[in-house]
Write a protein that holds these residues in place. Structure first.
Motif, PDB file in Angstrom:
ATOM      1  N   GLU A 154      42.490  41.804  45.300  1.00 35.89           N
ATOM      2  CA  GLU A 154      41.142  42.186  44.619  1.00 35.89           C
ATOM      3  C   GLU A 154      41.992  41.533  43.169  1.00 35.89           C
ATOM      4  O   GLU A 154      43.071  42.113  42.842  1.00 35.89           O
ATOM      5  N   ASP A 155      41.509  41.226  41.583  1.00 46.89           N
ATOM      6  CA  ASP A 155      42.343  41.656  40.304  1.00 46.89           C
ATOM      7  C   ASP A 155      42.142  42.625  40.193  1.00 46.89           C
ATOM      8  O   ASP A 155      40.986  44.086  40.721  1.00 46.89           O
ATOM      9  N   LYS A 172      44.736  38.651  41.759  1.00 45.22           N
ATOM     10  CA  LYS A 172      43.967  37.930  43.037  1.00 45.22           C
ATOM     11  C   LYS A 172      45.450  37.273  43.471  1.00 45.22           C
ATOM     12  O   LYS A 172      45.945  36.698  42.550  1.00 45.22           O
ATOM     13  N   TYR A 203      40.125  51.631  44.014  1.00 45.39           N
ATOM     14  CA  TYR A 203      39.053  50.268  44.152  1.00 45.39           C
ATOM     15  C   TYR A 203      39.355  49.800  42.287  1.00 45.39           C
ATOM     16  O   TYR A 203      39.768  50.749  41.862  1.00 45.39           O
ATOM     17  N   ASN A 204      38.667  48.893  42.200  1.00 45.73           N
ATOM     18  CA  ASN A 204      38.844  48.287  41.344  1.00 45.73           C
ATOM     19  C   ASN A 204      37.264  48.607  40.225  1.00 45.73           C
ATOM     20  O   ASN A 204      36.496  49.376  40.559  1.00 45.73           O
ATOM     21  N   GLN A 205      37.933  47.942  38.854  1.00 46.84           N
ATOM     22  CA  GLN A 205      36.657  47.907  38.368  1.00 46.84           C
ATOM     23  C   GLN A 205      35.015  47.757  39.048  1.00 46.84           C
ATOM     24  O   GLN A 205      34.224  47.638  38.294  1.00 46.84           O
ATOM     25  N   ASP A 206      35.305  46.873  39.374  1.00 44.83           N
ATOM     26  CA  ASP A 206      34.027  46.300  39.926  1.00 44.83           C
ATOM     27  C   ASP A 206      33.690  46.612  41.792  1.00 44.83           C
ATOM     28  O   ASP A 206      32.762  46.682  42.439  1.00 44.83           O
ATOM     29  N   HIS A 207      34.524  47.683  41.736  1.00 47.43           N
ATOM     30  CA  HIS A 207      34.006  49.143  43.179  1.00 47.43           C
ATOM     31  C   HIS A 207      34.541  47.976  44.147  1.00 47.43           C
ATOM     32  O   HIS A 207      34.359  48.179  45.937  1.00 47.43           O
ATOM     33  N   ALA A 208      35.392  47.149  43.942  1.00 50.71           N
ATOM     34  CA  ALA A 208      36.023  46.274  45.600  1.00 50.71           C
ATOM     35  C   ALA A 208      36.929  46.902  46.181  1.00 50.71           C
ATOM     36  O   ALA A 208      37.978  47.917  44.653  1.00 50.71           O
ATOM     37  N   GLU A 234      42.020  44.847  36.629  1.00 45.25           N
ATOM     38  CA  GLU A 234      41.917  44.874  35.005  1.00 45.25           C
ATOM     39  C   GLU A 234      41.823  46.683  34.946  1.00 45.25           C
ATOM     40  O   GLU A 234      42.763  46.859  33.818  1.00 45.25           O
ATOM     41  N   GLN A 235      41.494  47.542  36.030  1.00 38.02           N
ATOM     42  CA  GLN A 235      40.963  48.741  36.237  1.00 38.02           C
ATOM     43  C   GLN A 235      41.503  49.035  37.242  1.00 38.02           C
ATOM     44  O   GLN A 235      40.799  48.345  38.618  1.00 38.02           O
TER      45      GLN A 235
END
Length: 159
Positions: free
Chosen positions: A73-74, A113, A142-147, A76-77
């Motif tokens: 996953e990316d 990613k 986890y990232n900004q998309d909660h992934a 960014e956050q």
């Protein structure tokens, strides 16, 4: 219903199975005398590497760690959730922002990613002494998309 969801989340995190149904291997993050820290990925799709340079009952405010993985996953956050348990009872829960849009704390913040991240260096934390006992620690990045970026079940054994 909220209790069921929490129980399902804990069961999922404590059941580290790969996509093919096999469990990831248990790794040793550090070992020194009567102290041992083990971990196992609870991400069904990938494992990762983690180690602590000095394994000590007295956890210093700046410990040196090594962490490596390939991103699915990316980031960014990036955020870290930690839950600490002993004898099945919750002792501590906290969340910590690792990468924020305007405040990237590490060089891997902003990676995409497919890229590999590797960090070797200090990790700031509140210094404390590890009391005798067995502890389970659930960690989720986890990232900004909660992934989920990475997930681990760790066991701290001190006798």
């Amino acid at each position: 219903m909220k209790g069921f969801a929490a129980a399902l989340l804990i069961w999922t995190l404590l059941s580290p199975r790969r996509a093919d149904g096999e469990a990831w291997p248990t790794h040793t993050a550090c070992r020194n005398g009567n102290l041992q820290v083990l971990y196992q990925s609870c991400d069904p799709l990938q494992d990762f590497g983690f180690s602590v340079d000095q394994c000590s009952r007295q956890l210093k405010p700046n410990i040196n760690v090594r962490f490596g993985m390939v991103l699915r996953e990316d980031i960014e956050q990036l955020f870290l959730d930690v839950a600490l348990f002993s004898k099945g009872l919750s002792i501590l829960n906290f969340s910590y922002p690792i990468c924020e849009v305007d405040l990237p704390k590490f060089s891997f913040c902003g990676r995409r990613k497919g890229e590999q991240i590797y960090y070797a260096g200090p990790l700031n934390n509140p210094g404390f002494e590890i009391p005798e006992g067995d502890y389970q620690v659930l960690l989720e990045l986890y990232n900004q998309d909660h992934a989920t970026v990475a997930c681990a079940n760790a066991t701290v054994l001190y006798s």
